[in-house]
Scaffold this motif. Structure first.
Motif, PDB file in Angstrom:
ATOM      1  N   VAL A 183       0.819  -1.216   0.000  1.00 50.51           N
ATOM      2  CA  VAL A 183       0.000   0.000   0.000  1.00 50.51           C
ATOM      3  C   VAL A 183       0.855   1.270   0.000  1.00 50.51           C
ATOM      4  CG1 VAL A 183      -0.264  -0.204   2.535  1.00 50.51           C
ATOM      5  CG2 VAL A 183      -1.823   1.256   1.221  1.00 50.51           C
ATOM      6  N   VAL A 184       0.539   2.153  -0.933  1.00 53.85           N
ATOM      7  CA  VAL A 184       1.178   3.468  -1.032  1.00 53.85           C
ATOM      8  C   VAL A 184       0.148   4.555  -0.743  1.00 53.85           C
ATOM      9  CG1 VAL A 184       2.358   5.088  -2.578  1.00 53.85           C
ATOM     10  CG2 VAL A 184       2.876   2.629  -2.704  1.00 53.85           C
ATOM     11  N   GLU A 185      -1.027   4.421  -1.385  1.00 51.48           N
ATOM     12  CA  GLU A 185      -2.132   5.343  -1.143  1.00 51.48           C
ATOM     13  C   GLU A 185      -3.173   4.635  -0.286  1.00 51.48           C
ATOM     14  OE1 GLU A 185      -1.797   7.437  -5.579  1.00 51.48           O
ATOM     15  OE2 GLU A 185      -3.591   6.308  -5.001  1.00 51.48           O
ATOM     16  N   VAL A 186      -3.401   5.118   0.908  1.00 48.14           N
ATOM     17  CA  VAL A 186      -4.391   4.511   1.797  1.00 48.14           C
ATOM     18  C   VAL A 186      -5.771   4.975   1.368  1.00 48.14           C
ATOM     19  CG1 VAL A 186      -5.194   4.275   4.174  1.00 48.14           C
ATOM     20  CG2 VAL A 186      -2.737   4.446   3.694  1.00 48.14           C
ATOM     21  N   PRO A 187      -6.618   4.066   0.866  1.00 41.08           N
ATOM     22  CA  PRO A 187      -7.954   4.488   0.423  1.00 41.08           C
ATOM     23  C   PRO A 187      -8.803   4.920   1.612  1.00 41.08           C
ATOM     24  CG  PRO A 187      -7.764   2.103   0.375  1.00 41.08           C
ATOM     25  CD  PRO A 187      -6.394   2.621   0.683  1.00 41.08           C
ATOM     26  N   ALA A 188      -9.651   5.903   1.389  1.00 40.92           N
ATOM     27  CA  ALA A 188     -10.528   6.367   2.470  1.00 40.92           C
ATOM     28  C   ALA A 188     -11.415   5.244   2.968  1.00 40.92           C
ATOM     29  CB  ALA A 188     -11.368   7.544   1.985  1.00 40.92           C
ATOM     30  N   SER A 189     -11.826   4.376   2.067  1.00 38.77           N
ATOM     31  CA  SER A 189     -12.636   3.221   2.449  1.00 38.77           C
ATOM     32  C   SER A 189     -12.185   2.024   1.623  1.00 38.77           C
ATOM     33  CB  SER A 189     -14.126   3.494   2.229  1.00 38.77           C
ATOM     34  OG  SER A 189     -14.374   3.915   0.897  1.00 38.77           O
ATOM     35  N   LEU A 190     -12.267   0.849   2.234  1.00 40.24           N
ATOM     36  CA  LEU A 190     -11.796  -0.367   1.585  1.00 40.24           C
ATOM     37  C   LEU A 190     -12.768  -1.499   1.864  1.00 40.24           C
ATOM     38  CD1 LEU A 190      -9.501  -1.957   0.093  1.00 40.24           C
ATOM     39  CD2 LEU A 190      -8.548  -2.431   2.366  1.00 40.24           C
ATOM     40  N   ALA A 191     -13.262  -2.125   0.804  1.00 45.11           N
ATOM     41  CA  ALA A 191     -14.067  -3.340   0.937  1.00 45.11           C
ATOM     42  C   ALA A 191     -13.147  -4.530   0.712  1.00 45.11           C
ATOM     43  CB  ALA A 191     -15.197  -3.343  -0.079  1.00 45.11           C
ATOM     44  N   ILE A 192     -13.170  -5.470   1.639  1.00 44.10           N
ATOM     45  CA  ILE A 192     -12.346  -6.675   1.518  1.00 44.10           C
ATOM     46  C   ILE A 192     -13.276  -7.857   1.310  1.00 44.10           C
ATOM     47  CG2 ILE A 192     -10.668  -8.180   2.636  1.00 44.10           C
ATOM     48  CD1 ILE A 192      -9.647  -5.823   4.208  1.00 44.10           C
ATOM     49  N   VAL A 193     -13.098  -8.554   0.197  1.00 41.53           N
ATOM     50  CA  VAL A 193     -13.945  -9.698  -0.125  1.00 41.53           C
ATOM     51  C   VAL A 193     -13.182 -10.967   0.250  1.00 41.53           C
ATOM     52  CG1 VAL A 193     -15.242 -10.885  -1.920  1.00 41.53           C
ATOM     53  CG2 VAL A 193     -14.950  -8.394  -2.030  1.00 41.53           C
ATOM     54  N   GLY A 194     -13.691 -11.687   1.252  1.00 41.18           N
ATOM     55  CA  GLY A 194     -13.030 -12.883   1.732  1.00 41.18           C
ATOM     56  C   GLY A 194     -12.904 -12.861   3.238  1.00 41.18           C
ATOM     57  N   GLY A 195     -12.765 -14.045   3.821  1.00 40.80           N
ATOM     58  CA  GLY A 195     -12.674 -14.130   5.277  1.00 40.80           C
ATOM     59  C   GLY A 195     -11.495 -14.938   5.758  1.00 40.80           C
ATOM     60  N   GLY A 196     -10.508 -15.148   4.888  1.00 38.11           N
ATOM     61  CA  GLY A 196      -9.348 -15.936   5.260  1.00 38.11           C
ATOM     62  C   GLY A 196      -8.236 -15.111   5.851  1.00 38.11           C
ATOM     63  N   VAL A 197      -7.039 -15.672   5.838  1.00 37.02           N
ATOM     64  CA  VAL A 197      -5.892 -15.033   6.489  1.00 37.02           C
ATOM     65  C   VAL A 197      -5.584 -13.680   5.879  1.00 37.02           C
ATOM     66  CG1 VAL A 197      -3.451 -15.281   7.037  1.00 37.02           C
ATOM     67  CG2 VAL A 197      -4.929 -17.287   7.099  1.00 37.02           C
ATOM     68  N   VAL A 198      -5.501 -13.608   4.551  1.00 39.31           N
ATOM     69  CA  VAL A 198      -5.185 -12.341   3.897  1.00 39.31           C
ATOM     70  C   VAL A 198      -6.220 -11.280   4.275  1.00 39.31           C
ATOM     71  CG1 VAL A 198      -5.019 -11.160   1.672  1.00 39.31           C
ATOM     72  CG2 VAL A 198      -3.936 -13.398   1.984  1.00 39.31           C
ATOM     73  N   ALA A 199      -7.482 -11.652   4.263  1.00 40.55           N
ATOM     74  CA  ALA A 199      -8.544 -10.693   4.539  1.00 40.55           C
ATOM     75  C   ALA A 199      -8.446 -10.113   5.941  1.00 40.55           C
ATOM     76  CB  ALA A 199      -9.911 -11.358   4.335  1.00 40.55           C
ATOM     77  N   VAL A 200      -8.293 -10.977   6.941  1.00 38.38           N
ATOM     78  CA  VAL A 200      -8.319 -10.474   8.320  1.00 38.38           C
ATOM     79  C   VAL A 200      -7.016  -9.770   8.694  1.00 38.38           C
ATOM     80  CG1 VAL A 200     -10.065 -12.115   9.102  1.00 38.38           C
ATOM     81  CG2 VAL A 200      -7.648 -12.753   9.238  1.00 38.38           C
ATOM     82  N   GLU A 201      -5.894 -10.233   8.167  1.00 38.53           N
ATOM     83  CA  GLU A 201      -4.645  -9.518   8.455  1.00 38.53           C
ATOM     84  C   GLU A 201      -4.634  -8.151   7.777  1.00 38.53           C
ATOM     85  OE1 GLU A 201      -1.410 -13.085   9.367  1.00 38.53           O
ATOM     86  OE2 GLU A 201      -1.199 -11.892   7.529  1.00 38.53           O
ATOM     87  N   ALA A 202      -5.051  -8.108   6.506  1.00 39.23           N
ATOM     88  CA  ALA A 202      -5.078  -6.822   5.807  1.00 39.23           C
ATOM     89  C   ALA A 202      -6.064  -5.860   6.455  1.00 39.23           C
ATOM     90  CB  ALA A 202      -5.434  -7.033   4.335  1.00 39.23           C
ATOM     91  N   ALA A 203      -7.197  -6.370   6.909  1.00 42.23           N
ATOM     92  CA  ALA A 203      -8.161  -5.510   7.600  1.00 42.23           C
ATOM     93  C   ALA A 203      -7.532  -4.883   8.830  1.00 42.23           C
ATOM     94  CB  ALA A 203      -9.394  -6.326   7.987  1.00 42.23           C
ATOM     95  N   THR A 204      -6.670  -5.631   9.511  1.00 44.04           N
ATOM     96  CA  THR A 204      -6.032  -5.130  10.729  1.00 44.04           C
ATOM     97  C   THR A 204      -5.126  -3.948  10.438  1.00 44.04           C
ATOM     98  OG1 THR A 204      -6.114  -7.342  11.718  1.00 44.04           O
ATOM     99  CG2 THR A 204      -4.554  -5.778  12.669  1.00 44.04           C
ATOM    100  N   TRP A 205      -4.240  -4.092   9.438  1.00 46.10           N
ATOM    101  CA  TRP A 205      -3.319  -2.974   9.213  1.00 46.10           C
ATOM    102  C   TRP A 205      -3.954  -1.830   8.412  1.00 46.10           C
ATOM    103  CZ3 TRP A 205      -1.391  -7.420   6.274  1.00 46.10           C
ATOM    104  CH2 TRP A 205      -1.419  -7.261   4.886  1.00 46.10           C
ATOM    105  N   MET A 206      -4.914  -2.134   7.534  1.00 44.54           N
ATOM    106  CA  MET A 206      -5.539  -1.041   6.791  1.00 44.54           C
ATOM    107  C   MET A 206      -6.389  -0.175   7.712  1.00 44.54           C
ATOM    108  SD  MET A 206      -4.323  -1.144   3.779  1.00 44.54           S
ATOM    109  CE  MET A 206      -5.373   0.175   3.161  1.00 44.54           C
ATOM    110  N   ALA A 207      -7.058  -0.792   8.688  1.00 37.05           N
ATOM    111  CA  ALA A 207      -7.813  -0.001   9.669  1.00 37.05           C
ATOM    112  C   ALA A 207      -6.869   0.851  10.498  1.00 37.05           C
ATOM    113  CB  ALA A 207      -8.641  -0.921  10.558  1.00 37.05           C
ATOM    114  N   ALA A 208      -5.722   0.283  10.867  1.00 35.54           N
ATOM    115  CA  ALA A 208      -4.752   1.047  11.657  1.00 35.54           C
ATOM    116  C   ALA A 208      -4.180   2.218  10.855  1.00 35.54           C
ATOM    117  CB  ALA A 208      -3.624   0.129  12.119  1.00 35.54           C
ATOM    118  N   LEU A 209      -4.111   2.065   9.525  1.00 32.94           N
ATOM    119  CA  LEU A 209      -3.622   3.150   8.673  1.00 32.94           C
ATOM    120  C   LEU A 209      -4.678   4.217   8.430  1.00 32.94           C
ATOM    121  CD1 LEU A 209      -1.596   1.071   6.051  1.00 32.94           C
ATOM    122  CD2 LEU A 209      -0.652   2.727   7.687  1.00 32.94           C
ATOM    123  N   GLY A 210      -5.906   3.983   8.874  1.00 34.10           N
ATOM    124  CA  GLY A 210      -6.939   5.005   8.779  1.00 34.10           C
ATOM    125  C   GLY A 210      -8.017   4.756   7.756  1.00 34.10           C
TER     126      GLY A 210
END
Length: 503
Positions: A183-210
């Motif tokens: 990630v270079v540009e943090v999107p104001a909002s992000l929809a993540i499709v999926g519930g596996g490892v990539v989805a939940v880990e990415a949700a963690t850091w993208m939320a922390a990035l704002g």
């Protein structure tokens, strides 16, 4: 020289080695290293992108580089006597950049060359038995710049995997896991499709990035392959961090204006509109609009472009073990568990076997005892995995459901993760659960799942117990230090019926 001779294309350069590996990720590197170390055998790795592969630049390393500071901040927030650290997005991304070496693989190439492995750049395509061509582009790679590579002994496919992109997102340039970790540009909002490892880990850091994150899960909850309590803990933690989690929900259709491949980790065009359906929408159609969408719906082995058809083979032949003796596959490309550590393990085993076979043929014993150095592989080698969410989810071996489906009669023991003083001390209000699955017939461990702070550092004890087939009555005599987190193992063993704890 005649004009006719001048018109003839130059013969391609030829390279011959004992072992040729297609793919220079950690799996390919391990295979080549173990196949030739301490011998006069030679190895070539063909890599079309960066030496070090997906793990080093787009998966394991950057994701954990992003997640560790967040984990430390969350820990500080849950310990009295500390001021909660503040996440600094620019600093977090700079840490990621340092851990991926600015996407420069010079260090990885230097390591390979130092180990006696030749690195050949380009796209490899199988052309015949133990033969392939390496060119600068995809396809048959039959241009004038192609290099002919031949293996004396074995060709190994270690090409990794690629994301599965549902048809609904065709042409929309959705983010994949590479964009999420890069990630270079943090999107104001992000929809993540999926519930596996990539989805939940990415949700963690993208939320922390704002970013305002929504996770869309088709099943009952995230991490559906794990013990049910794992998904519950992770969902609660994500929601506490401001993430919206929609379960029982699917994407019926998607649209986007101005979709554009703007580069790694940058927003790829205009807003994305998703039409959702399922139980998570209360049975009614729902529209979700986000600045970007991350598709995390799984991966598949990258086998479509390695020339299998030239040999009369299909991807199914690779993943089902139907390959000729001179050709093998390891890592994600083999269809086995798509985990770096598992692929590296399988590569070490195969590499050692190739080396041992060569030594036998050369009548060169490897050790002082005259053996050829090939070690027996245990019958039960479980696959461990850690999901670096908050709390962490660590599992090895079988879940309770998987064990029963495999025909085992099982006994389980479950305790709160804070059931031991050491684990309770990690955070003042830690959440989590620990569970072990024991075979009733052999009274040995079949699996373990730990959900809680630093759970990933505790799971290896279970791995050792499963591989060693250690009865739980013997494990009771492995005394944990007090008050260390490892005391959770004593609590779990004490929850088993008494007859399991004595011999």
């Amino acid at each position: 020289m005649s004009t006719a001779a001048q018109d003839q294309p130059a013969a391609p350069e030829e390279i011959t080695a004992d072992v040729v590996v297609i793919g220079g990720g950690p799996v390919g590197e391990n295979l080549a290293q173990y196949a030739i170390e301490g011998t006069d055998l030679t190895a070539v790795i063909v890599e079309r992108e960066l030496m070090g592969g997906e793990c080093s630049y787009y998966a394991c390393m950057p994701s954990k580089a992003l997640l560790r500071p967040i984990d430390v901040a969350h820990t500080a927030a849950h310990l009295d006597g500390l001021t909660t650290p503040r996440i600094e997005p620019a600093g977090l991304l700079a840490r990621r950049d340092a851990w991926v070496s600015g996407y420069d693989d010079a260090g990885q190439v230097s390591w390979a060359e130092g180990a006696g492995i030749r690195v050949v750049r380009g796209h490899a395509v199988l052309t015949g038995e133990r033969e392939l061509r390496v060119g600068p582009g995809e396809g048959p790679a039959a241009d004038a710049d192609a290099v002919a590579v031949r293996a004396r002994r074995r060709v190994v496919i270690a090409t990794g995997s690629v994301p599965r992109i549902p048809e609904a997102f065709t042409g929309l340039e959705p983010w994949t896991s590479r964009d999420a970790t890069g990630v270079v540009e943090v999107p104001a909002s992000l929809a993540i499709v999926g519930g596996g490892v990539v989805a939940v880990e990415a949700a963690t850091w993208m939320a922390a990035l704002g970013s305002e994150v929504t996770v869309i899960v088709r099943g009952e909850g995230p991490l559906g392959a794990e013990e049910p309590f794992a998904g519950v803990h992770v969902r609660e933690a994500l929601e506490a961090a401001g993430v919206t989690v929609l379960t029982g929900t699917t994407v019926a259709s998607a649209r986007r204006e101005r979709a554009e491949a703007t580069g790694l980790g940058r927003v790829h065009g205009g807003e994305v509109t998703l039409e959702l359906s399922g139980r998570g929408t209360a049975g009614e159609a729902r529209t979700l609009t986000a600045a970007e969408v991350l598709v995390a719906t799984g991966r598949r082995p990258r086998l479509d472009d390695v020339g299998l058809d030239a040999l009369g083979l299909t991807p199914h032949d690779v993943t089902s073990g139907g390959l000729p003796s001179w050709l093998a596959a390891v890592g994600d490309a083999s269809g086995e568990a798509p985990l770096t550590h598992w692929g590296k393990y399988r590569a070490r085993v195969l590499g050692a076997a190739i080396r041992a076979e060569a030594l036998r043929e050369q009548d060169q014993p490897d050790g002082v005892d005259g053996s050829d150095g090939e070690e027996p592989v245990p019958e039960a080698v479980p696959v461990p995995q850690v999901v670096f969410t908050d709390p962490q989810v660590a599992r090895v071996g079988l879940t309770e459901r998987a064990a029963r489906e495999a025909g085992h009669e099982v006994v389980t023991a479950q305790v709160p993760f804070t059931g031991a003083a050491g684990t309770a001390l990690l955070r003042d209000d830690a959440a989590g659960t620990a569970q072990i699955v024991v075979d009733a017939a052999t009274r040995t461990l079949l699996g373990a799942t730990l959900v809680g702070p630093e759970a990933g550092e505790l799971i290896h004890a279970a791995t050792v117990a499963i591989v060693g087939r250690v009865p739980v009555a013997v494990l009771r005599h492995a005394v944990p230090s007090y008050p260390a987190a490892s005391e959770i193992w004593l609590r779990l063993l004490e929850e088993l019926p008494r007859e399991y704890r004595v011999r």
